[in-house]
Structure formats: structure tokens, C-alpha cells
Design an enzyme around this catalytic site. Structure first.
Site, PDB file in Angstrom:
ATOM      1  N   ASP A  20       0.840  -1.306  -0.527  1.00 44.29           N
ATOM      2  CA  ASP A  20       0.349   0.148   0.357  1.00 44.29           C
ATOM      3  C   ASP A  20       0.495   1.519   0.589  1.00 44.29           C
ATOM      4  OD1 ASP A  20      -1.848   2.135   0.508  1.00 44.29           O
ATOM      5  OD2 ASP A  20      -2.923   1.553   2.218  1.00 44.29           O
ATOM      6  N   ASP A  92      -6.630   5.964   4.730  1.00 42.12           N
ATOM      7  CA  ASP A  92      -4.750   5.627   4.559  1.00 42.12           C
ATOM      8  C   ASP A  92      -4.861   5.257   5.779  1.00 42.12           C
ATOM      9  OD1 ASP A  92      -5.221   7.779   2.694  1.00 42.12           O
ATOM     10  OD2 ASP A  92      -3.513   7.660   2.665  1.00 42.12           O
ATOM     11  N   HIS A 135      -5.211  12.178  13.463  1.00 39.74           N
ATOM     12  CA  HIS A 135      -6.863  12.079  12.966  1.00 39.74           C
ATOM     13  C   HIS A 135      -7.189  11.572  12.562  1.00 39.74           C
ATOM     14  CE1 HIS A 135      -3.873  14.045   9.803  1.00 39.74           C
ATOM     15  NE2 HIS A 135      -3.036  12.790   9.822  1.00 39.74           N
ATOM     16  N   HIS A 174       0.396  17.288   8.368  1.00 47.12           N
ATOM     17  CA  HIS A 174      -1.145  17.372   8.408  1.00 47.12           C
ATOM     18  C   HIS A 174      -3.021  18.219   9.434  1.00 47.12           C
ATOM     19  CE1 HIS A 174       1.132  14.314   6.433  1.00 47.12           C
ATOM     20  NE2 HIS A 174       0.372  14.099   5.366  1.00 47.12           N
ATOM     21  N   ASP A 265       6.654  15.795  10.278  1.00 43.00           N
ATOM     22  CA  ASP A 265       6.513  15.997   7.988  1.00 43.00           C
ATOM     23  C   ASP A 265       6.722  17.648   7.353  1.00 43.00           C
ATOM     24  OD1 ASP A 265       4.634  16.177   9.800  1.00 43.00           O
ATOM     25  OD2 ASP A 265       3.090  14.704   8.918  1.00 43.00           O
ATOM     26  N   TYR A 305       8.881  11.180   8.274  1.00 48.53           N
ATOM     27  CA  TYR A 305       8.928  10.388   7.542  1.00 48.53           C
ATOM     28  C   TYR A 305      10.215  10.362   6.606  1.00 48.53           C
ATOM     29  CZ  TYR A 305       3.974  10.081   8.855  1.00 48.53           C
ATOM     30  OH  TYR A 305       2.844  10.948   9.670  1.00 48.53           O
TER      31      TYR A 305
END
Ligand code: Q6M
Ligand code: ZN
Length: 643
Positions: A20, A92, A135, A174, A265, A305
Site C-alpha cells: 500500500d 490511509d 487524525h 497534516h 513532517d 517520515y
């Protein structure tokens, strides 16, 4: 009071088990590499190690639904195909037989950190955890997140410790929509998030991530979204948002506890964020939050990441929590046009909720919201993946905190405050200590010299005439090739003969300051009261852009600045010049020696209480100054009218 590190290797024991591409960046190495870096740099051993624990069902139910918890509870017993199917109902994210266990540890780690900070076992700390949390929603996993670690931690703190106001700063790239949803109608939790948005073209592509989503009902004004509509944002963009949006609102909110959704990130090199802020910036973001809530700051890992930039950023964050000086943030050209558009928009969206923003422009820039496109439009354009050039950034410089933190030069009869060392430190210059002005000046120049050599970090002196010693001290420092930021509070008289040519930047707060003075490097500010406002909107941006090697902070009586504002100022200024701050107090200000010393030696400033609205006449002074100066000092800008 130390810094906690909450970590357990167990949280590395789950990973993506199938193909994925959307999830392959979320790896166990994110934790091992970050932790190894903390160990290698000697940071882990300086922290108080706090064990993780499993969150209880009750903890998880503070935010999540029973149905969702029960569903996740079954995942450890699922076979691969069932796990894949289970995963498919969410976006995700991936499941693994051990992720439920790790997700309970991740929540538990955040709660252990809150316990450590709230009970006073430690001052602050970081939880190095995965899976991340911001999230995940009441009944849904999303974006690598299973349980909402930080949202649960906020509720837990309110429930267990009767904490009233919690500030959540989400510097992950994010949008933590899960945190937003959890608190959008709750005025007791202020949620701030900046995030890559690109007018809704970037994941999670939500309308409600935009600047005009400010919270609902009683919670209106307590949700602050700063959308980044371009990639490549830099240190200046991040600092400008802190100075002109987050800090004024956060101080007005006056939290009892600060939690950070600390995703890295948002740093350079990250494949998701594609931003260009360097790891150094996290030292400053951390530092700027460390004097809120009496220093109660819990940093909880979210994303990040690129293993190099992630581990460097984690180290800079922990190092700052531990009290080490932040590196000088070089290269601050001021915010870019797109960032200014976002800052302008969010300030105008929040002007009716926060008195610190009430003077902001009434409307966002004309074209900003029209650029938002519908999700459908975006999906049809089959964008080709363009390969990006490899980014390089310098390795953060090795920090060596000076052996001596705080030196004091005090007249005989004034006791040396705790944790300070009274100068002369060097027994050879014993005769300096006779209280006479000339030799006191020589012990002060010695001190400046030692700060320049990084033998001493900061200092404090009580002198009979602040304005007399300023000029020779500045000349001494500039002769050592240092730029000096001189901040004068109160009527310090005429400061003459300061070295020109940009070697000194003087900001002079005084009720008597001349109203107009056109010089880039001498800035009089005629202010009655609103010193915190001035610190955020004027002093910090100027200081960061000027990038001094030494900060001289001078104070005379009759400045009108209260004790806690002064202490906050001493705290905030230590983010500049690698912490090389020399405070000069005029004799008569003895009462401030103790709290100045305490801030210089690393204690958090005490809370100011809820900041009152800035005086209208002060706002006028500050705004007109900012407008006049922003052609020279780009970090003062809050809108794109110049560009
Ligand atoms: C987005 C695909 C867009 C904790 C976190 C999680 C980020 C999830 C990203 C999902 N994929 N290219 O916020 O870092
Ligand atoms: Zn993220």
C-alpha cells in the site's frame, strides 16, 4: 524539575504487512532511529525516563465510541485478509495484529507524560510513540492513527487534574481533523493547527481545514486553522505564524497545560510535507511555548517520515525541553506571499474572538477563498508524479551548552540569587568586586567576553546607571564582531554613541519615547502597557530577523511593565543569540533580581493570567510602527500588501 522521555520499544513491533504505497512511509524505524539519536547525543540519559502503560478502556472512551473500541479490540485475532478488509473501511491507515496493543501504549504514554507533568514529577517532556493520533475520530481510524492520543490526553488532564484550559498546538504538516472534531464546540480546549492544504487539493481534502473554520457554538474562536496553500514553506513562515497568530492568542487564552501534536513532517526533506523549514526551527517553536502554563508542556509525536530530518528535529525538541540554548536560526528572509495570505486570512477570521487581533484587517485578501476547488475537480486531473530533486540541509550544529549558565554582578549587600554564580568567577579579577563603577564595568565587559567565548550563557547585573554602561558594553561586544540587540525598558535616558552600521539594533520602550524616529536600527516605542503584545508583534520578529550574537536587556524603574510580563520577556528573549542575554537592572529595581535570575537560570515564567485587551493607543503605536518598519524588517508583515 526535569524533562520526561516516555518511550517503549514495544511500539516498534507492528508494521505494514501488504502493499500500500499510501502507508509504506509509516515504519517502525521512525521510532528506533529517533530514539537512537537521542541516546547517541546524550539526550536520553539527561531525561527522566517514564515507563509507558496501556491505556484503559475508560481512557479511550473519553474520545472514542464503544462500537469503535470493540471493533479495534478484535484486530489482534484477525488473519491477514480480515485485517485488510477491516482496514478498507478507513482512509490511509493499516492494521496489524499488534497495533491495538501499540495504540493502547501510545495513548498510555501520552497519559503518563501528562501525569508526570501535572504531579510535578517533571516540568515537561516528550512521548515518542506510534501509532500517531491526531487524525483518528470518534468512530474511525484514519491517516495511520488508531486512537487520538493527544485528544484523550487533553480530556484526561481536565478530568483527573481539574485543568481548565488546554492549548493543543499541532505543528504536524497534516490537519488533525480528529482533534478539531473532538473539541470544535468546546471553549476549554484551544486547538491550533497549521497544515498543507493547497486550497483543499491536499489530503485529507477537507473544507473544514480552512482558515474560516473557527469552531462552533461556544467553541467559536477556539479552533485555529492555518492552511498552507503552497509547499516549500520555510523557517520565516513558521515563525511569522507563531509571532502574529499563535502566541498572542495563546497568551490571551492562558492555558493551564500545553500539549503539542508534534509531527515533524513539517520539516525539510519530508516526502509528505514537502516543506523547507529546517530542524532547528523546532527548537524555537518549543522554546516559544515553554513559558506558557507555567512551563507545563507535553510534546507528543505524530508524523515525520524522513528519518534524518525526523531524528534531528526530535533531538532539537528534546534538547530545548531540557533547557539547552536554541541554535541561531539563520536565513530568515521573511514570510512568502502565500504564507502572508494565510496569516492575513486567519487573523481576520479570528479578529472578533480575540482582543489581540481586533485590529486585524476585516476581510481576508480578495482572492484567497475563490481558489478553493471542489474535490471532484481535483480528482479528475491525473497528475504525473514529478520526481523531486534531493534536498540537502546542514547538519544541526553540535550544541555545547556553556559550563556556567547564569552569572551575576551585584553590589555588595545584594545576595546572589539561587543557581547563579556571582562574578568575578575568575579569582584573578577579585578586585573587580568592589562596587565601584569603573571596575564593575570591567567585570561586565569580562562577562560579555565570556559569553562570546561561550563560557557563560547569560548574566544579570544591578548597576547604578544603566544608560552609562550600555554604550561601552555594546562597543565591547561589537568589537568582538557581535551584533547586539539592545532592548531598553523604561526611561533609560539618551542612548548616545551606539555603534552604527547595523552593529546594534535598539528597541526602546518608554512612555517618553519620541513618537517618530526614522532609522532602521533605533526603534523607540511609546508604550503604556501592552508589552506582551509588543513582544510578539514587534520584538520577537525584529530579534529573529536581526539575528544578534548578544541580547542586552536593560530596565529602569517607572517602565510600567509588570513583574510577570518582565519575566516572560526575559524568558522569550533567550531564544535569541543562543541564549546569550545580559540583563541590566537599574539600582532601585532590586525586587526584580530574584525573578529575573530565576528565568535566566531556566525556570518557567509564572503565568500572566488572562491577558487584558491591549490599550487602543498602544495598538495604534505598535501597528503604525509595524507598518513603517516592515519594508526593512520582513518578519513584521502580516499581510501581502507589500509584495
Ligand atoms: C496522505 C497521502 C497524500 C500523523 C500524520 C499522518 C499522515 C497520513 C498521511 C496519509 N497519506 N500524499 O499526520 O503524519
Ligand atoms: Zn502528518
Amino acid at each position: 524539575m526535569g524533562t520526561a522521555l516516555v518511550y517503549d520499544e514495544e511500539m516498534t513491533r507492528y508494521k505494514l504487512l501488504w502493499f500500500d504505497p499510501a502507508c509504506e512511509i509509516e515504519t517502525p524505524e521512525r521510532l528506533t532511529v529517533s530514539h537512537e539519536a537521542l541516546v547517541r547525543k546524550g539526550l536520553a540519559s539527561r531525561c527522566v525516563s517514564i515507563p509507558v502503560r496501556e491505556a484503559t478502556d475508560d481512557n479511550i472512551l473519553l474520545i472514542h465510541s464503544e462500537e469503535y473500541l470493540e471493533a479495534v479490540k478484535k484486530t489482534p485475532y484477525m488473519m491477514l485478509e480480515d485485517l485488510k478488509d477491516f482496514t478498507l473501511q478507513y482512509g490511509d491507515v493499516y492494521f496489524h495484529p499488534n497495533i491495538y496493543h501499540c495504540a493502547k501504549l501510545a495513548v498510555g504514554a501520552a497519559l503518563q507524560l501528562v501525569d508526570g507533568v501535572m504531579t510535578g514529577k517533571v516540568r515537561n517532556g516528550m512521548a515518542l510513540i506510534r501509532p500517531p493520533g491526531h487524525h483518528s475520530m470518534r468512530s474511525a481510524a484514519n491517516g495511520f492513527c488508531v486512537f487520538n492520543n493527544v485528544a484523550i490526553a487533553a480530556k484526561y488532564a481536565q478530568q483527573k487534574y481539574r485543568v481548565q484550559r488546554v492549548l493543543i498546538v499541532d505543528w504536524d504538516i497534516h490537519h488533525g481533523q480528529g482533534v478539531q472534531y473532538a473539541f470544535e464546540d468546546d471553549p476549554s480546549v484551544l486547538y491550533f493547527s497549521w497544515h498543507r492544504y493547497e486550497h483543499q487539493k491536499y489530503w485529507p481534502n477537507l473544507r473544514e481545514s480552512d482558515y474560516d473554520c473557527v469552531g462552533k457554538d461556544k467553541g467559536a474562536g477556539f479552533n485555529i486553522n492555518v492552511p498552507w496553500n503552497k509547499t516549500g514553506m520555510q523557517n520565516s513562515d513558521y515563525l511569522a505564524v507563531f509571532c502574529h497568530v499563535l502566541l498572542p492568542v495563546a497568551y490571551e487564552f492562558c492555558p493551564d497545560l500545553v500539549l503539542v501534536c508534534a509531527g515533524f513532517d513539517s520539516a525539510i526533506g519530508d516526502p509528505e510535507g514537502e516543506m523547507c523549514a529546517t530542524p532547528d526551527i523546532f527548537a524555537h517553536l518549543t522554546h516559544l511555548l515553554m513559558n506558557l502554563a507555567g512551563g507545563k508542556l507535553c510534546v507528543v509525536l505524530e508524523g515525520g517520515y524522513n528519518l534524518t530530518s525526523l531524528s534531528q528535529s526530535v533531538c532539537l525538541t528534546v534538547q530545548t525541553l531540557l533547557g539547552d540554548p536554541a541554535p541561531q536560526p539563520a536565513n530568515l528572509p521573511g514570510p512568502c506571499k502565500s504564507a502572508l495570505e494565510s496569516i492575513h486570512s486567519v487573523r481576520s477570521a479570528h479578529r472578533k474572538y480575540w482582543s489581540c487581533l481586533k485590529h486585524a484587517a476585516e476581510k481576508p485578501p480578495a482572492d484567497v477563498s475563490t481558489k478553493r476547488t471542489k474535490l471532484e475537480e481535483k480528482l479528475e486531473g491525473g497528475e504525473a508524479t514529478v520526481s523531486k530533486p534531493d534536498l540537502a540541509w546542514p547538519e544541526p550544529s553540535v550544541h555545547v551548552p556553556p559550563p556556567l549558565r547564569t552569572a551575576a554582578v551585584l553590589p555588595e549587600g545584594v545576595a546572589c540569587p539561587d543557581r547563579c554564580c556571582s562574578l568575578p568567577w575568575d579569582p584573578d579579577s577579585e578586585e573587580c568586586f568592589d562596587g565601584d563603577a569603573v571596575s564593575k564595568l570591567s567585570s561586565l565587559t569580562t562577562l560579555v567576553g565570556r559569553m562570546e567565548k561561550n563560557e557563560i550563557r547569560n548574566g544579570l547585573a544591578l548597576v547604578s546607571d544603566v544608560s552609562m554602561v550600555m554604550a561601552p558594553l555594546i562597543r565591547h561586544a561589537t568589537a568582538l564582531k557581535q551584533r547586539v540587540l539592545a532592548v531598553c525598558v523604561g526611561d533609560t535616558g539618551v542612548l548616545s554613541e551606539l555603534p552604527g552600521g547595523g552593529k546594534t539594533l535598539t528597541v526602546h520602550f518608554s512612555k517618553e519615547a519620541p513618537e517618530k524616529h526614522r532609522c532602521r536600527y533605533y526603534i523607540p516605542v511609546r508604550l503604556k502597557k501592552s508589552f506582551m503584545q509588543a513582544a510578539f508583534s514587534l520584538l520577537l520578529p525584529l530579534g529573529y530577523e536581526y539575528d544578534p550574537g548578544l541580547v542586552l536587556l536593560a530596565r529602569r524603574s517607572g517602565s510600567g511593565m509588570g513583574e510577570s510580563a518582565w519575566q516572560q520577556l526575559v524568558g522569550l528573549m533567550q531564544g535569541l543569540a543562543q541564549g546569550h542575554v545580559l540583563v541590566l537592572l537599574q539600582e532601585g529595581e532590586e525586587a526584580l533580581v530574584g525573578l529575573t535570575a530565576s528565568s535566566l537560570s531556566g525556570s518557567p515564567a509564572s503565568s500572566l493570567g488572562r491577558l487584558p485587551a491591549p490599550l487602543t493607543e498602544d495598538v495604534e503605536v505598535l501597528e503604525s510602527l509595524r507598518h513603517r518598519l516592515q519594508t526593512d524588517w520582513k518578519l513584521l508583515q502580516t499581510s501581502c500588501e507589500l509584495k
